[in-house]
Motif scaffolding. Structure first.
Motif, PDB file in Angstrom:
ATOM      1  N   TYR A 144       0.896   4.329  -2.744  1.00  0.00           N
ATOM      2  CA  TYR A 144       0.755   5.755  -2.444  1.00  0.00           C
ATOM      3  C   TYR A 144       1.900   6.555  -3.069  1.00  0.00           C
ATOM      4  N   SER A 197      -4.118   9.474   5.468  1.00  0.00           N
ATOM      5  CA  SER A 197      -4.915  10.280   4.546  1.00  0.00           C
ATOM      6  C   SER A 197      -5.342  11.592   5.196  1.00  0.00           C
ATOM      7  N   THR A 249       0.837  -1.211   0.000  1.00  0.00           N
ATOM      8  CA  THR A 249       0.000   0.000   0.000  1.00  0.00           C
ATOM      9  C   THR A 249       0.867   1.255   0.000  1.00  0.00           C
ATOM     10  N   THR A 279      -4.043   9.941  -4.009  1.00  0.00           N
ATOM     11  CA  THR A 279      -3.579   9.010  -2.975  1.00  0.00           C
ATOM     12  C   THR A 279      -4.714   8.692  -2.011  1.00  0.00           C
ATOM     13  N   GLN A 280      -5.525   9.703  -1.686  1.00  0.00           N
ATOM     14  CA  GLN A 280      -6.636   9.485  -0.763  1.00  0.00           C
ATOM     15  C   GLN A 280      -7.709   8.576  -1.357  1.00  0.00           C
ATOM     16  N   ALA A 336     -12.016   9.809   2.592  1.00  0.00           N
ATOM     17  CA  ALA A 336     -10.754   9.370   3.193  1.00  0.00           C
ATOM     18  C   ALA A 336     -10.159  10.464   4.067  1.00  0.00           C
ATOM     19  N   GLY A 374      -5.303  -0.698   6.644  1.00  0.00           N
ATOM     20  CA  GLY A 374      -6.441   0.219   6.717  1.00  0.00           C
ATOM     21  C   GLY A 374      -6.275   1.272   7.786  1.00  0.00           C
ATOM     22  N   VAL A 390      -8.568   1.159   0.517  1.00  0.00           N
ATOM     23  CA  VAL A 390      -7.888   0.299   1.483  1.00  0.00           C
ATOM     24  C   VAL A 390      -8.609   0.310   2.826  1.00  0.00           C
ATOM     25  N   LEU A 391      -8.945   1.494   3.325  1.00  0.00           N
ATOM     26  CA  LEU A 391      -9.501   1.568   4.679  1.00  0.00           C
ATOM     27  C   LEU A 391     -10.916   1.001   4.745  1.00  0.00           C
ATOM     28  N   GLN A 431      -6.373   5.290  -0.622  1.00  0.00           N
ATOM     29  CA  GLN A 431      -6.449   5.046   0.823  1.00  0.00           C
ATOM     30  C   GLN A 431      -7.877   4.755   1.263  1.00  0.00           C
ATOM     31  N   TYR A 432      -8.861   5.405   0.617  1.00  0.00           N
ATOM     32  CA  TYR A 432     -10.251   5.080   0.956  1.00  0.00           C
ATOM     33  C   TYR A 432     -10.567   3.629   0.629  1.00  0.00           C
ATOM     34  N   ALA A 485      -3.813   3.724   6.534  1.00  0.00           N
ATOM     35  CA  ALA A 485      -4.396   4.537   5.454  1.00  0.00           C
ATOM     36  C   ALA A 485      -5.283   5.635   6.021  1.00  0.00           C
TER      37      ALA A 485
END
Length: 592
Positions: A18, A411, A14, A177-178, A51, A404, A184-185, A181-182, A407
């Motif tokens: 990013y 974020s 991850t 990137t966010q 995110a 997560g 992922v989380l 990350q969303y 992330a």
């Protein structure tokens, strides 16, 4: 493959994603650094906003708060989601229509005052730095467990990753990137929740499982949870404390979170990245959808985690003996290494007792059992991260949860740091110190400001003033007392002038800051008893996390009174306010 290697591979993958996105989306201009070139699609921006919004407090700490606090902590859910609705309806479209890069720039132009702009910068930095401490706390918690490093080492690693993609990409890099990350989380949050809901209730949808039947006992899950917690002397999980001070604090705290949410600069600037005003509204709608996926799941995660934790300590039921310390599960041993979970054998029987040792009604039962005090200390920030281990889920689920949690923290940290650096470079350096700075020089100053902000945030994260959600709650109070009233009056009142706005922001911020410091015991005034966060050291029983609502009322009151006793704003400013609120093409008003 062992769990540590699996964690390392998933988290490392991850992080590589990013960094790759940051290189691809590198900002080449100030417009891209501050607002991603105003070319972000509403769905993409909605996901990035979600995110940015769902921080370490939402992912890591909120379910822990719900798990330990029950109904009383529903304020977090109501305040944060309600506040986002306020932001989407009352602020975001109008601020996007104004067409500036930063919140202080809007306040400076609307109140025709460099002083107002600088005061807004101060308010933004104070609130954002307080907020980012909570994110750094979450980074340290996640790293210390899953990568088996010291909390401080985890902070430094997280700061280095944020430094790379935020300094390089600015808002453009942070936005894309966010989005990653969303993804992922939300995957990390929902997968274990589905597994655990199936285990306990047979229902794959956690929000429905929360109100379903508990399979082992055959009675409703919440009824089972109420029974086991009261059997250990804790307050009933679904009960509300009906005392006047509790009700007052719940109302004020919810209100503080709502208006604090609507005044958070790192979320507001997300709406500056879309092409049109209509896109800002669509972004807000999509963000609500993406946020709801986690917020509808969080109450179930908290309740089920609390039940699983108790049944781990008392596998035969709370009426039976607790487990031997030597026979404790591996997840307890793993979290003990982080220092976030600890055991002290107070009565020397070799067993783990966990109960409410401050409950007078339970004291006789504890004495009869030979207990000398509760022996288990659990940091509530670990609960979501430990949940898959407690439920004995597969190793790949544990690794995803680790990714997560990181992330979520990274974020929001990036969004906050971007808001800080933009305010410093655009509002302080270009707006005040050197208005003639070149675009290249401004871009460099923005990146240097970001680097300095990351360094300060890391230093503060090493010694946070509380667990993640509590620290974040203080930041919301500061934003509620300082930024939100200024934005609301700037958009909806033509009468509030520059003197009133400055006086209001300073009054709200200073009152809230002083109250928090006194209430938390962070400095001492001779002759006072305000050493700790307790009812005895507070104004009318109002807790420090709820005082932002009072600070906001003071801000509104001072600003209106001062404005009424001084000159009206110039006519062009009143026309500007009118044009912000009226749709393009309606009458003579034009969009700005």
């Amino acid at each position: 493959m062992d769990q540590f290697t699996l964690n390392l591979l998933v988290v490392g993958a991850t992080f590589a994603l990013y960094i790759g996105i940051a290189i691809w989306a590198r900002a080449g201009s100030t417009s891209e650094f501050y607002a991603a070139g105003r070319g972000v699609h509403p769905v993409t921006n909605g996901m990035a906003t979600a995110a940015d919004w769902m921080s370490a407090a939402s992912f890591i700490s909120m379910a822990g708060l719900i798990a330990f606090g029950g109904y009383a902590t529903s304020s977090y859910l109501m305040g944060w989601t309600g506040g986002y609705v306020l932001l989407a309806l009352l602020l975001a479209p109008y601020l996007r229509k104004f067409g500036k890069f930063t919140v202080p720039e809007f306040i400076g132009d609307r109140f025709y005052s460099p002083t107002a702009r600088m005061v807004a910068v101060i308010c933004l930095i104070v609130a954002s730095l307080t907020y980012v401490i909570g994110q750094m706390t979450g980074v340290g918690v996640a790293f210390s467990r899953f990568l088996e490093v010291e909390n401080s080492t985890g902070l430094f690693i997280g700061a280095a990753v944020v430094f790379f993609y935020a300094v390089l990409g600015g808002m453009k890099g942070v936005t894309y990137t966010q989005v990653a990350q969303y993804c992922v989380l939300i995957t990390a949050y929902t997968i274990p929740a589905v597994f655990i809901s199936l285990q306990l209730t047979g229902n794959p949808l956690p929000p429905l499982g929360l109100f379903g039947d508990h399979l082992p006992s055959g009675q409703p899950l919440l009824e089972t949870l109420d029974q086991v917690v009261t059997d250990l002397g804790f307050a009933e999980y679904t009960a509300q404390d009906g005392s006047p001070s509790s009700v007052i604090n719940m109302v004020l705290f919810t209100f503080s979170l709502m208006i604090g949410t609507a005044g958070l600069p790192h979320v507001i600037i997300r709406f500056f990245t879309v092409p049109k005003v209509a896109d800002a509204r669509w972004s807000a709608g999509w963000a609500l959808v993406f946020i709801a996926l986690l917020y509808l799941t969080a109450p179930a995660v908290g309740a089920m985690a609390r039940l699983n934790l108790i049944t781990t300590i008392y596998p035969g039921g709370v009426a039976e003996e607790s487990i031997d310390y030597e026979a404790r599960p591996d997840w307890v041993k793993n979290w003990e290494l982080t220092g976030l979970l600890s055991f002290e054998d107070k009565n020397g029987d070799g067993k783990i007792q966990w109960y409410n040792d401050s409950s007078e009604s339970f004291a006789a039962t504890a004495e009869a059992n030979g207990w000398a005090g509760s022996e288990l200390t659990v940091n509530r920030d670990i609960l979501v991260l430990a949940n898959p281990e407690i439920a004995q889920l597969p190793g790949w689920v544990i690794a995803i949860v680790a990714a997560g949690g990181l992330a979520a923290a990274l974020s929001t940290a990036a969004g906050l740091l971007l808001a800080i650096s933009s305010a410093v470079s655009h509002d302080v350096i270009k707006g005040t110190i050197n208005p003639n700075i070149s675009e290249k020089g401004e871009l460099l100053s923005a990146r240097v400001s970001m680097a300095v902000a990351i360094g300060v945030a890391t230093w503060l994260g090493l010694n946070p003033p509380g667990f993640a959600a509590q620290t974040v709650a203080l930041a919301f109070g500061l934003a509620a007392a300082s930024i939100f009233p200024a934005l609301m009056m700037g958009i909806f009142s033509k009468r509030v002038n520059n003197t009133g706005a400055v006086a209001g922001m300073l009054a709200g911020l200073l009152f809230t800051l002083v109250y928090i410091f006194l209430h938390k015991g962070w400095f001492f005034i001779p002759g006072t008893n305000m050493f700790e966060d307790s009812i005895s050291g507070s104004l009318l029983g109002i807790q420090s996390t709820a005082i932002g609502s009072i600070g906001a009322l003071i801000n509104f009151g001072v600003a209106i009174m001062v404005s009424r006793s001084t000159d009206e704003p110039p006519q062009e400013i009143q026309d500007l306010v009118e044009s912000i609120r009226v749709p393009r093409g309606a009458g003579s008003a034009q969009a700005h």
